[in-house]
Design an enzyme around this catalytic site. Structure first.
Site, short mmCIF file in Angstrom:
data_model
loop_
_atom_site.label_atom_id
_atom_site.label_comp_id
_atom_site.label_asym_id
_atom_site.label_seq_id
_atom_site.Cartn_x
_atom_site.Cartn_y
_atom_site.Cartn_z
N ASP A 183 0.84 -1.19 0.00
CA ASP A 183 0.00 0.00 0.00
C ASP A 183 0.88 1.25 0.00
OD1 ASP A 183 -3.23 0.52 0.95
OD2 ASP A 183 -1.82 2.21 1.12
N GLY A 227 -15.53 3.34 3.43
CA GLY A 227 -14.23 3.95 3.14
C GLY A 227 -13.56 3.47 1.88
N HIS A 270 -10.21 -5.11 -3.65
CA HIS A 270 -8.88 -5.34 -3.05
C HIS A 270 -9.07 -5.74 -1.60
CE1 HIS A 270 -9.90 -1.05 -2.76
NE2 HIS A 270 -9.27 -1.02 -1.59
P1 5GP Z 1 -9.71 1.58 0.13
O1 5GP Z 1 -9.80 2.91 0.83
O2 5GP Z 1 -10.35 1.64 -1.25
O3 5GP Z 1 -10.18 0.41 0.93
O4 5GP Z 1 -8.17 1.30 -0.08
C1 5GP Z 1 -7.43 1.86 -1.12
C2 5GP Z 1 -5.99 1.76 -0.73
O5 5GP Z 1 -5.21 1.93 -1.88
C3 5GP Z 1 -5.54 2.83 0.27
O6 5GP Z 1 -5.02 2.19 1.44
C4 5GP Z 1 -4.50 3.62 -0.49
O7 5GP Z 1 -3.42 4.00 0.32
C5 5GP Z 1 -4.06 2.65 -1.57
N1 5GP Z 1 -3.65 3.27 -2.82
C6 5GP Z 1 -4.32 4.23 -3.51
N2 5GP Z 1 -3.66 4.53 -4.65
C7 5GP Z 1 -2.56 3.72 -4.68
C8 5GP Z 1 -1.50 3.55 -5.62
O8 5GP Z 1 -1.41 4.20 -6.65
N3 5GP Z 1 -0.54 2.61 -5.30
C9 5GP Z 1 -0.60 1.88 -4.15
N4 5GP Z 1 0.40 1.00 -3.95
N5 5GP Z 1 -1.60 2.00 -3.25
C10 5GP Z 1 -2.56 2.92 -3.52
#
Ligand code: 5GP
Ligand code: ZN
Length: 113
Positions: A30, A92, A99
């Site tokens: 992440d 969130g 994922h």
């Molecule tokens: P969500 O909030 O959708 O459950 O999680 C999305 C996750 O993706 C977040 O923890 C955020 O830090 C991570 N994330 C967002 N954009 C990128 C990216 O471009 N690369 C990586 N490695 N992680 C990302």
């Protein structure tokens, strides 16, 4: 999907810290880690989230979880980790490509925020 960031990472069209890949799944660190180990496990095919999964995705979902358990062992957190998916804005979810977050390496409080 062309404009999906996780599709692009899974296809290695943009760089990330990749930690695992097979024919149907990819995993990478992440960008904004919330724990010493914070890995995202994704299907290579675009699915917007758990709500969009269908019966034919059951094997893929199981596979993603087994990949997570393997990565937990490889990263030294097998005895205490959390595997979660945020489904929808209310939980969130900020990236609309399914994922699982694999978190570990520190005490994990319950209930989560
Ligand atoms: P969500 O909030 O959708 O459950 O999680 C999305 C996750 O993706 C977040 O923890 C955020 O830090 C991570 N994330 C967002 N954009 C990128 C990216 O471009 N690369 C990586 N490695 N992680 C990302
Ligand atoms: Zn995608």
């Amino acid at each position: 999907m062309n404009d999906c960031i996780f599709c692009k990472i899974a296809a290695r069209r943009i760089p990330s810290q990749n930690v695992y890949e097979d024919e149907s799944a990819a995993a990478f660190k992440d960008l904004n880690p919330q724990a010493p180990v914070h890995i995202l496990i994704v299907p290579k095919k675009h699915i917007s989230g758990l709500d969009a999964c269908r019966r034919e995705d059951a094997a893929l979902l199981g596979h993603l979880q087994l990949v997570a358990a393997k990565l937990a062992a490889e990263n030294g957190i097998a005895g205490g980790y959390r595997l979660l998916t945020n489904n929808g804005r209310g939980a969130g979810q900020s990236v609309d490509h399914l994922h699982y977050h694999l978190l570990g390496g520190r005490p994990l409080a319950w209930p989560p925020g």
